[in-house]
Design a protein around this motif. Structure first.
Motif, mmCIF file in Angstrom:
data_model
loop_
_atom_site.group_PDB
_atom_site.id
_atom_site.type_symbol
_atom_site.label_atom_id
_atom_site.label_comp_id
_atom_site.label_asym_id
_atom_site.label_seq_id
_atom_site.Cartn_x
_atom_site.Cartn_y
_atom_site.Cartn_z
ATOM 1 N N PHE A 1 -0.306 14.781 1.238
ATOM 2 C CA PHE A 1 -0.344 16.071 0.560
ATOM 3 C C PHE A 1 0.304 15.956 -0.831
ATOM 4 O O PHE A 1 -0.221 16.446 -1.829
ATOM 5 N N GLN A 2 1.461 15.261 -0.870
ATOM 6 C CA GLN A 2 2.185 15.108 -2.125
ATOM 7 C C GLN A 2 1.428 14.186 -3.087
ATOM 8 O O GLN A 2 1.370 14.416 -4.289
ATOM 9 N N LEU A 3 0.824 13.162 -2.506
ATOM 10 C CA LEU A 3 0.079 12.191 -3.315
ATOM 11 C C LEU A 3 -1.034 12.894 -4.104
ATOM 12 O O LEU A 3 -1.300 12.587 -5.269
ATOM 13 N N LEU A 4 -1.658 13.892 -3.434
ATOM 14 C CA LEU A 4 -2.767 14.615 -4.063
ATOM 15 C C LEU A 4 -2.342 15.320 -5.346
ATOM 16 O O LEU A 4 -3.145 15.536 -6.250
ATOM 17 N N LYS A 5 -1.056 15.691 -5.419
ATOM 18 C CA LYS A 5 -0.586 16.443 -6.577
ATOM 19 C C LYS A 5 -0.630 15.614 -7.852
ATOM 20 O O LYS A 5 -0.597 16.156 -8.948
ATOM 21 N N PHE A 6 -0.619 14.278 -7.692
ATOM 22 C CA PHE A 6 -0.603 13.427 -8.878
ATOM 23 C C PHE A 6 -1.993 13.236 -9.482
ATOM 24 O O PHE A 6 -2.143 12.649 -10.530
ATOM 25 N N PHE A 7 -3.001 13.694 -8.765
ATOM 26 C CA PHE A 7 -4.360 13.467 -9.247
ATOM 27 C C PHE A 7 -5.068 14.798 -9.402
ATOM 28 O O PHE A 7 -5.155 15.566 -8.448
ATOM 29 N N GLU A 8 -5.557 15.059 -10.595
ATOM 30 C CA GLU A 8 -6.206 16.339 -10.839
ATOM 31 C C GLU A 8 -7.629 16.122 -11.310
ATOM 32 O O GLU A 8 -7.969 15.054 -11.829
ATOM 33 N N LEU B 1 -10.100 12.985 -10.994
ATOM 34 C CA LEU B 1 -9.272 11.919 -10.415
ATOM 35 C C LEU B 1 -8.790 12.254 -9.002
ATOM 36 O O LEU B 1 -8.236 11.414 -8.312
ATOM 37 N N GLU B 2 -9.012 13.513 -8.601
ATOM 38 C CA GLU B 2 -8.488 13.965 -7.319
ATOM 39 C C GLU B 2 -8.927 13.065 -6.163
ATOM 40 O O GLU B 2 -8.150 12.766 -5.256
ATOM 41 N N VAL B 3 -10.159 12.645 -6.255
ATOM 42 C CA VAL B 3 -10.718 11.814 -5.184
ATOM 43 C C VAL B 3 -9.937 10.504 -5.033
ATOM 44 O O VAL B 3 -9.882 9.918 -3.948
ATOM 45 N N ALA B 4 -9.278 10.088 -6.113
ATOM 46 C CA ALA B 4 -8.469 8.864 -6.036
ATOM 47 C C ALA B 4 -7.299 9.074 -5.082
ATOM 48 O O ALA B 4 -6.975 8.207 -4.267
ATOM 49 N N GLY B 5 -6.676 10.249 -5.164
ATOM 50 C CA GLY B 5 -5.539 10.536 -4.294
ATOM 51 C C GLY B 5 -5.946 10.875 -2.880
ATOM 52 O O GLY B 5 -5.252 10.539 -1.925
ATOM 53 N N LEU C 1 -7.148 5.951 -2.600
ATOM 54 C CA LEU C 1 -5.864 5.316 -2.271
ATOM 55 C C LEU C 1 -5.627 5.224 -0.759
ATOM 56 O O LEU C 1 -5.326 4.133 -0.253
ATOM 57 N N PRO C 2 -5.779 6.351 -0.019
ATOM 58 C CA PRO C 2 -5.602 6.219 1.434
ATOM 59 C C PRO C 2 -6.614 5.241 2.037
ATOM 60 O O PRO C 2 -6.280 4.478 2.939
ATOM 61 N N GLY C 3 -7.860 5.264 1.506
ATOM 62 C CA GLY C 3 -8.883 4.330 2.009
ATOM 63 C C GLY C 3 -8.474 2.887 1.760
ATOM 64 O O GLY C 3 -8.595 2.028 2.650
ATOM 65 N N ALA D 1 -5.468 1.826 1.396
ATOM 66 C CA ALA D 1 -4.314 1.519 2.250
ATOM 67 C C ALA D 1 -4.784 1.097 3.639
ATOM 68 O O ALA D 1 -4.286 0.126 4.213
ATOM 69 N N VAL D 2 -5.771 1.844 4.174
ATOM 70 C CA VAL D 2 -6.293 1.492 5.503
ATOM 71 C C VAL D 2 -6.972 0.124 5.458
ATOM 72 O O VAL D 2 -6.761 -0.722 6.342
ATOM 73 N N LEU D 3 -7.756 -0.107 4.405
ATOM 74 C CA LEU D 3 -8.428 -1.413 4.269
ATOM 75 C C LEU D 3 -7.406 -2.540 4.179
ATOM 76 O O LEU D 3 -7.563 -3.595 4.802
ATOM 77 N N ALA D 4 -6.334 -2.286 3.393
ATOM 78 C CA ALA D 4 -5.299 -3.313 3.240
ATOM 79 C C ALA D 4 -4.643 -3.612 4.579
ATOM 80 O O ALA D 4 -4.382 -4.769 4.916
ATOM 81 N N LEU D 5 -4.427 -2.531 5.363
ATOM 82 C CA LEU D 5 -3.835 -2.728 6.693
ATOM 83 C C LEU D 5 -4.753 -3.583 7.562
ATOM 84 O O LEU D 5 -4.320 -4.538 8.207
ATOM 85 N N LEU D 6 -6.051 -3.202 7.570
ATOM 86 C CA LEU D 6 -7.013 -3.942 8.398
ATOM 87 C C LEU D 6 -7.109 -5.398 7.957
ATOM 88 O O LEU D 6 -7.265 -6.300 8.779
#
Lengths: 538, 141
Positions: free
Chosen positions: A278-285, A288-292, A296-298, A300-305
């Motif tokens: 939720f907070q991460l989204l605030k940095f992207f307007e 660019l919103e789709v980045a937050g 980025l979460p996508g 992160a998941v890929l990096a985890l996998l």
């Protein structure tokens, strides 16, 4: 006799051999307390399944009934508060335990060849755990649930390329309603649990296939799973359960007010484990919103996998894994920092929306809600319904928490009582839509503690609020946080203006406020006296 | 121990009755004057019923026997055997249940058939010429 029964069971099912194979599996000598977390995570899932099934025995999964049935569970069903507490706090505990398990495996490098698939199944289980949080959040159908899900479905709708279809799939097209609710409930209880069971099966099978990861340099002879490790698991599970049970027994799981799509004062916040996002989204307007929200979460998941494929080095001692430790520390710091920032920026007024709060007297009501008292009196609702002291008992007690309905339901009921409650003797109410809205808005604010104070609002204020509402003053002005901010807020008007000024201002706004866009109002003397008295009492 | 700590609340949750909610004690079921003396009459009235988390307004019936202008008996409309709706058999002057042929007198006593106890009764009183009905209980004969 017991021996004969066991022999029969063993011969027919092989259960004894299976249990023995399970208990006497070889595990590395270096196994210890850190391996307990996986078992605790499975235990958390089982508690959630058990308490979820119990809740379902008394829960009606539709927007019209969900809130009332949950309220029934926590206020009337014996032990209901504890069961719901276990489910609510158990969800948070499951997230914590699964993340700790992931962090431990990451730090020890237990994902390395040949355990890549085990790790990936674990990451999938983490995502499923978040899936429970997301879908379960809607189910109490209180304001928190409703507005949290509005935000979540809007994020889904903005997914590049598939947003439209995703939104349709979640039933979030248009507005959150019965379809969204049914889909979230189906995901929560029909799709995710079997998926979790399947993934746990795959995960545990792979753990057994490849064996528990030994510590680097562990060449000692292997030991058996039973008794030492079983004892550790039992202690771990017991500690987790004691914490969960105490939380459920001592801390009441939140249940806010019934979801109100017209409540513009509510500040949506997701559950704590989504606050970082939720907070991460605030940095992207803007674009660019789709980045937050997605990229980025996508990533992160890929990096985890992909972790096992990125870090392909030989297994090393934990103390030598400084890079992995650094990455983990950064991730923890990042998540904790974002979460703390989200908490710090959450206004304290959120608490006022809880069920135990609510307005204490008429001066805290919005003009629309106060006007609702006027329509309640005008239509003589108290001849059948109780609201405060007095009031007949022919119809249901409207102060009771037992018959809470949504505003939309109430308005339909006002217009056509027979349709919403077949057999009722209540006559249709002949009021305009705006007036019915006001009536519903007032009833939504009623609770047993404030009913008397609200209903005894002075008649001049109620009539003043009706004039205010009839003339659409809220289109420009705010009172108690309700209305627009085109004109000045009218709270505390008496400290700034005299009665003569206010009355003169209604007659000719530009004379007293040059440049004002407010049109003049021609009230009857009684209307002018009432609305002025009301505004000066704020 | 964990199984106990989970299954005990679960048993309480499933088996104990929910906390009783305040219900309307007395509902009006029409005027007494128009009821025939010592002839059972099926009276239909409306009451609120607490149904889990809902209060529903529903139709209910009672077999009412006026003994005098002040004294009225109101029977719950289910047979005490298995809950079938019985009716007044005017020819024989008793209540007859069509399911298993239980027969009750005008006072609700079992005359024949498998019914284990007399007809259940609403608490009933007369105020200002109106019949008021309360909760149903077993008859105290």
């Amino acid at each position: 006799m017991i021996r004969l029964t066991l022999e029969w069971l063993e011969h027919r099912t092989g259960v004894e051999t299976a249990v023995k194979n399970f208990l006497y599996e070889d595990i590395p000598a270096s196994s210890g307390w850190r391996q307990v977390l996986g078992s605790v995570a499975i235990f958390c899932f089982l508690v959630q399944a058990f308490t979820g099934i119990l809740l379902a025995f008394n829960y009606a999964p539709t927007p019209g009934e969900a809130y009332n049935s949950l309220k029934y569970i926590v206020t009337e069903v014996a032990g209901g508060r504890l069961i719901r507490g276990l489910h609510h706090w158990g969800a948070s505990m499951m997230v914590v335990v699964v993340m700790l398990h992931l962090a431990q495996v990451f730090l020890w490098g237990a994902y390395k060849k040949p355990r890549e698939a085990t790790w990936m199944a674990g990451v999938a289980l983490l995502l499923v755990t978040f899936g429970y949080g997301l879908t379960g959040y809607l189910l109490p159908w209180d304001n928190r649930a409703y507005w949290g899900t509005v935000v979540a479905t809007q994020i889904a709708a903005k997914s590049p390329g598939i947003g439209h279809y995703l939104s349709r799939l979640l039933g979030g097209e248009g507005a959150i309603g019965v379809v969204t609710f049914a889909r979230f409930f189906a995901l929560h209880v029909l799709i995710l649990p079997p998926l979790t069971a399947l993934l746990i099966g795959v995960h545990v099978y792979l753990v057994r296939k490849h064996g528990v990861t030994p510590e680097a340099g562990d060449t000692a002879p292997k030991k058996k799973f039973y008794p030492e490790q079983v004892f550790r698991d039992t202690i771990g599970i017991f500690v987790a359960f004691v914490i969960l049970f105490l939380a459920a027994a001592l801390v009441e799981a939140p249940l806010g007010k019934l979801a109100d799509p017209t409540d513009t004062s509510f500040i949506p916040r997701p559950e704590w484990y989504f606050l970082w996002l939720f907070q991460l989204l605030k940095f992207f307007e803007g674009p660019l919103e789709v980045a937050g929200s997605h990229i980025l979460p996508g990533l992160a998941v890929l990096a985890l996998l992909a972790t096992p494929f990125i870090d392909r080095g030989a297994l090393r001692r934990v103390r030598q894994r400084t890079l992995a430790g650094g990455v983990l520390a950064l991730a923890v710091l990042g998540l904790a920092g974002l979460t703390a920032a989200a908490i710090a920026t959450t206004p304290k007024t959120q608490e006022a929306a809880s069920e135990t709060g609510g307005p204490r007297d008429w001066q805290q009501l919005s003009p629309e809600e106060l006007a609702g008292i006027g329509y309640f009196r005008k239509e003589n609702c108290a001849s059948c319904h109780a609201a405060g002291e007095g009031g007949a008992r022919i119809g249901p007690d409207l102060t009771g928490t037992a018959i809470r309905k949504s505003a939309a339901w109430m308005i339909q009921h006002f217009k056509s009582p027979q349709r919403m409650m077949p057999g009722t003797s209540m006559p249709p109410i002949q009021l305009s839509d705006a007036q019915l809205n006001a009536l519903a808005a007032f009833l939504l604010k009623l609770n047993p503690r404030n009913a008397q104070a609200l209903y005894s609002a002075p008649q001049y204020a109620v009539e003043g609020a009706m004039v205010y509402q009839h003339n659409g003053c809220a289109a420009c002005h705010q009172v108690n946080g309700a209305g627009m901010k085109i004109g000045p807020s009218l709270d505390g008007l008496a400290q700034r203006r005299s009665r003569e000024w206010v009355e003169g201002h209604f007659a000719d706004p530009r004379k007293l406020s040059p440049g004002s866009v407010m049109p003049p109002y021609r009230f009857t003397p009684r209307e002018l006296e009432r609305i002025t008295s009301y505004l000066l009492a704020l | 121990m964990i199984a106990g700590a989970l299954s005990l609340p679960a048993a309480i949750y499933l088996l104990l009755p929910p906390r009783a909610r305040r219900e309307d004690q007395w509902v009006e079921a029409g005027g007494v004057a128009q009821l025939p003396l010592r002839t059972p009459e099926e009276v239909v009235f409306r009451r609120n019923r607490v149904d889990g988390w809902k209060i529903s307004s529903e139709k209910a019936t009672a077999w009412v026997v006026k003994l005098s202008e002040k004294d009225v008996v109101a029977f719950a409309p289910q047979c005490t055997h298995l809950g079938c709706a019985y009716h007044w058999d005017a020819r024989h002057g008793n209540f007859l249940c069509p399911c298993h042929n239980s027969v009750f007198s005008m006072e609700g006593k079992v005359l024949a058939g498998p019914a284990p106890r007399p007809l259940d009764r609403y608490q009933a009183k007369v105020a200002d010429g109106k019949l008021l009905l309360g909760p149903v209980g077993e008859a105290q004969l």
